[in-house]
Design a protein around this motif. Structure first.
Motif, short mmCIF file in Angstrom:
data_model
loop_
_atom_site.label_atom_id
_atom_site.label_comp_id
_atom_site.label_asym_id
_atom_site.label_seq_id
_atom_site.Cartn_x
_atom_site.Cartn_y
_atom_site.Cartn_z
N THR A 5 0.84 -1.20 0.00
CA THR A 5 0.00 0.00 0.00
C THR A 5 0.88 1.25 0.00
N PRO A 6 0.32 2.40 -0.41
CA PRO A 6 1.12 3.63 -0.39
C PRO A 6 1.53 3.95 1.05
N PHE A 7 2.70 4.52 1.22
CA PHE A 7 3.14 4.86 2.57
C PHE A 7 4.07 6.06 2.54
N GLU A 8 4.17 6.71 3.72
CA GLU A 8 5.12 7.81 3.85
C GLU A 8 6.14 7.39 4.89
N VAL A 152 5.72 6.95 -1.03
CA VAL A 152 5.90 6.07 -2.17
C VAL A 152 4.55 5.47 -2.55
N ASP A 153 4.14 5.73 -3.79
CA ASP A 153 2.87 5.18 -4.26
C ASP A 153 3.15 4.30 -5.47
N LEU A 154 3.06 3.01 -5.25
CA LEU A 154 3.37 2.06 -6.31
C LEU A 154 2.32 2.10 -7.41
N GLN A 158 4.84 6.65 -8.37
CA GLN A 158 5.34 7.98 -8.04
C GLN A 158 5.93 8.04 -6.64
N ILE A 159 6.97 8.86 -6.53
CA ILE A 159 7.50 9.21 -5.22
C ILE A 159 7.14 10.67 -5.01
N ILE A 160 6.55 10.96 -3.86
CA ILE A 160 6.14 12.34 -3.61
C ILE A 160 7.05 12.97 -2.57
N THR A 166 6.86 15.48 -7.56
CA THR A 166 6.87 14.02 -7.68
C THR A 166 8.02 13.53 -8.56
N ILE A 167 8.40 12.31 -8.31
CA ILE A 167 9.40 11.63 -9.15
C ILE A 167 8.71 10.36 -9.66
#
Ligand code: SF4
Lengths: 215, 468
Positions: A5-8, A152-154, A158-160, A166-167
């Motif tokens: 899941t997305p995480f920070e 990180v959002d798979l 994207q990396i925020i 974003t990357i």
């Protein structure tokens, strides 16, 4: 495997190229017959000032104060920022096991060794390849700002960054699907059991010596 | 249309199913198992209630943890004992053929497989060990896998793979006297770097590769992973076929004829295209020694150690500085200034009969220097050991002051009792010189068997060609 899941998370910078699997988890810990419990020995030779033994309680061992993961500002890090050729060396899956057991969920680097890269996906650890320039920039930002975090959002690849920029990153669609769904490869492959049997039947005709030699 | 590479041929012969996303289900003909990377895989099978797909595709032997001294009693180290016992129990429970610790056929998986004919040309071969590329020497597609994949292969006889890119490393010319396969592969890694082969399957070719024995080809393929490549391979020729005559698991009778006919097709077509080609002149290769903590940190024996200040890539320069600090060495010196505290001749890279012969030739009639605390020879398998003893090599070694041990991985990774002390230098015929690899604080110098033996008798690194 759990769904990815997305995480920070806090970013820990490991500023060294060619981090090999012996460095990630030294061989004495490979004697375990389990998949868990490798976290306390992650980067053992860098992290502690003494030589670690399997089965030892690590809480009383002398820590190397200079090692990045021992610095209070990186406590609880779940994003590992690394340099080129990360994970080179052996095929030991204990390397991703140790990284995930410690709490890392992703490793960002300009390049990874093939086997490590592959093993990571099987264990819910996302290796992300970014250009040398982007990695360099992230090192600078991480070192400059205490508590630097990335999201990180798979799913959206994207990396925020903290400033909202974003990357984008690439990931193989099949591996992405497996991570997002927490799928077990074996179950998927066994759905093709008929195809495997068919292949074997044909192969037995053309290369019979490959079968039944070892009993 | 361009012809096919050896890799193309091996790949195509094993595709069970091509998927739309570019991955394919690849059939695995042989899996080699050892005690370190298999327990969690067997446990996974049990937990999921799965059975191995094909028992006769697997063969096992303990190697990483086994003691190389007296084996009449149980293994002293409890954790090692449990791991070896777990392999025995798993193989017994699931019905997999295993050469147990006291079987003469036991040995390092990568020595045992070919020796038994369990490794054959044209096969796909995997093992939970990164040096599995060794088996590519026979025109097989062989590579290391992690434990999840070991379990995957046990359960399905397949792997999900993406086709790699292809690289040809062509070593032409002729090797000078005293220059061996190990020097060739170290020179290759020094040239391409430890990540040079990442993403590639490497084919080693050229007149030098053709001239090498099967043992020598195994040494080169063994270290493909040190150049970043999971798989390394060499085309099949008469030597390859000759090697398998009469091996226990080699095909017999009519099947042998049929197999040989197929094996003869296992080479790249003359017009095959590679994604990358690297060329080396074999006649320029000198005996090599690694000075640092990465297998690309290699010099010729007479060459001065490089200066990080002259390195333009800052990441590399930093790695070199760190390596100098760890190794306790300085730029500008030559390896001839370094005294090996210990000498290790063994490992899946260099523990076959030819390696032992080369080392024995140097050791013969000489003595291990008083400066060297320990010099040991660890044969790759029980059968190599027997053969060496039949040739009297054990006597030569022992008379020279080397220890003659039981087969296993031993000081290659120091999981058993054989290891370096903190700060000790070692002339080692193994494949990795990472920090701590051969023992906490240990300093490894990778060399050929002849160079290791020469270092042992000279009490410093020397050019084996100059040993009088
Ligand atoms: S000899 Fe060394 S490299 Fe080879 S399998 Fe054993 S531990 Fe691995």
């Amino acid at each position: 495997m759990e769904k990815f899941t997305p995480f920070e998370g806090i970013v820990a910078p490991l500023d060294r190229a060619n981090v090999d699997t012996d460095l990630i988890i030294p061989k004495q810990f490979l004697k375990s017959i389990k998949r868990t419990g490798f976290g306390p020995n992650l980067f053992d030779e860098l992290r502690y000032l003494d030589e670690g033994q399997p089965g030892q309680d690590c809480s009383n061992r002398p820590l190397n104060p200079d090692f990045v993961l021992n610095k209070p500002r990186y406590k609880g890090a779940s994003v590992l920022l690394a340099r080129r050729n990360f994970g080179c060396g052996s095929s030991r899956e204990h390397a991703p096991w140790a990284l995930t057991d410690f709490g890392f969920r992703t490793v960002l680097a300009p390049s990874f060794a093939d086997i490590f890269f592959n093993n990571s996906f099987k264990n819910g650890l996302l290796p992300i390849v970014l250009s040398e320039e982007v990695i360099d920039q992230l090192f600078k930002e991480t070192q400059a700002a205490e508590g630097y975090r990335l999201t990180v959002d798979l799913a959206s690849q994207q990396i925020i960054k903290p400033d909202g920029s974003t990357i984008a990153f690439e990931v193989d669609p099949f591996r992405k699907h497996c991570l997002l769904e927490g799928l077990d490869d074996i179950g998927l492959t066994l759905q093709d059991a008929d195809a495997i049997q068919e292949y074997e039947a044909k192969r037995r005709q053309t290369a019979p010596w490959l079968f039944d030699a070892i009993k | 249309m361009a012809g096919k590479t050896l890799y193309d041929k091996l790949w195509e012969a094993h595709v069970v199913k091509q998927r739309e996303d570019g991955t394919a289900l690849i059939y695995i003909d042989r899996q080699l198992l050892h005690e370190v990377t298999s327990p969690q895989a067997f446990e996974g099978l049990r937990l999921a209630g799965r059975k191995p797909w094909r028992l006769d595709a697997n063969i096992a032997t303990p190697d990483h943890n086994v003691p190389t001294t007296n084996r009449s009693g149980p293994i002293e180290d409890e954790v090692s004992r449990i791991q070896v016992q777990t392999l025995d129990d798993n193989c017994d429970e699931f019905g997999i053929l295993e050469f147990k610790m006291n079987d003469a056929r036991q040995g390092i998986v990568h020595v045992m497989g070919p020796e038994q004919g369990a490794t054959l040309p044209g096969m796909t071969i995997v093992c939970g060990d990164s040096h599995t590329a060794t088996h590519g020497a026979f025109g097989a597609l062989a590579h290391g896998i992690g434990t999840s994949e070991v379990e995957h292969v046990l359960a399905t006889q397949c792997l999900i793979q993406k086709k790699m890119k292809s690289m040809l490393i062509k070593v032409d010319g002729e090797l000078g006297a005293g220059v061996t396969a190990k020097d060739v592969v170290l020179a290759i890694i020094a040239k391409i770097g430890t990540a040079g082969g990442t993403g590639y399957a490497i084919e080693f070719g050229g007149s030098v590769m053709q001239s090498l024995s099967m043992e020598g080809r195994m040494t080169v393929c063994n270290m493909a992973i040190e150049g970043g490549a999971r798989a390394g391979m060499v085309a099949v020729d008469d030597k390859t076929i000759e090697y398998f005559k009469g091996r226990p698991f080699s095909p017999k009778g009519e099947q042998w004829e049929q197999a040989v006919e197929y094996w003869r097709t296992l080479h790249s077509d003359a017009d095959a295209q590679f994604d990358a080609v690297v060329e080396l002149d074999g006649s320029q290769i000198k005996p090599q020694v690694s000075w640092g903590t990465s297998p690309e940190m290699v010099v010729a024996i007479d060459e001065a150690l490089p200066d990080p200040a002259a390195e333009s890539d800052p990441v590399k320069a930093e790695g070199m500085r760190r390596a100098y600090e760890y190794m306790g060495l300085k730029p500008g010196i030559t390896m001839g200034d370094v005294v090996p505290d210990r000498v290790f001749i063994g490992s899946c890279t260099n523990s076959r009969i030819e390696d032992l012969r080369a080392a024995a030739e140097v050791a013969k009639g000489r003595k291990v220097s008083a400066k060297v605390k320990q010099a040991m020879v660890v044969p790759g398998s029980g059968l190599v050991k027997q053969q060496a003893e039949a040739e009297g090599l054990d006597k030569i070694f022992m008379e020279a002051g080397f220890e003659w041990r039981e087969p296993g991985c031993s000081m290659c990774l120091a999981m058993n009792a054989d290891r370096l002390g903190d700060g000790e230098h070692c002339a080692s015929t193994s494949n990795r010189n990472f920090e701590g690899r051969q023992g906490y604080g240990g300093r490894t110098h990778l060399v050929s068997p002849a160079m290791a033996a020469a270092a042992a008798v000279a009490g410093r690194f020397v050019d084996v060609r100059e040993l009088n």
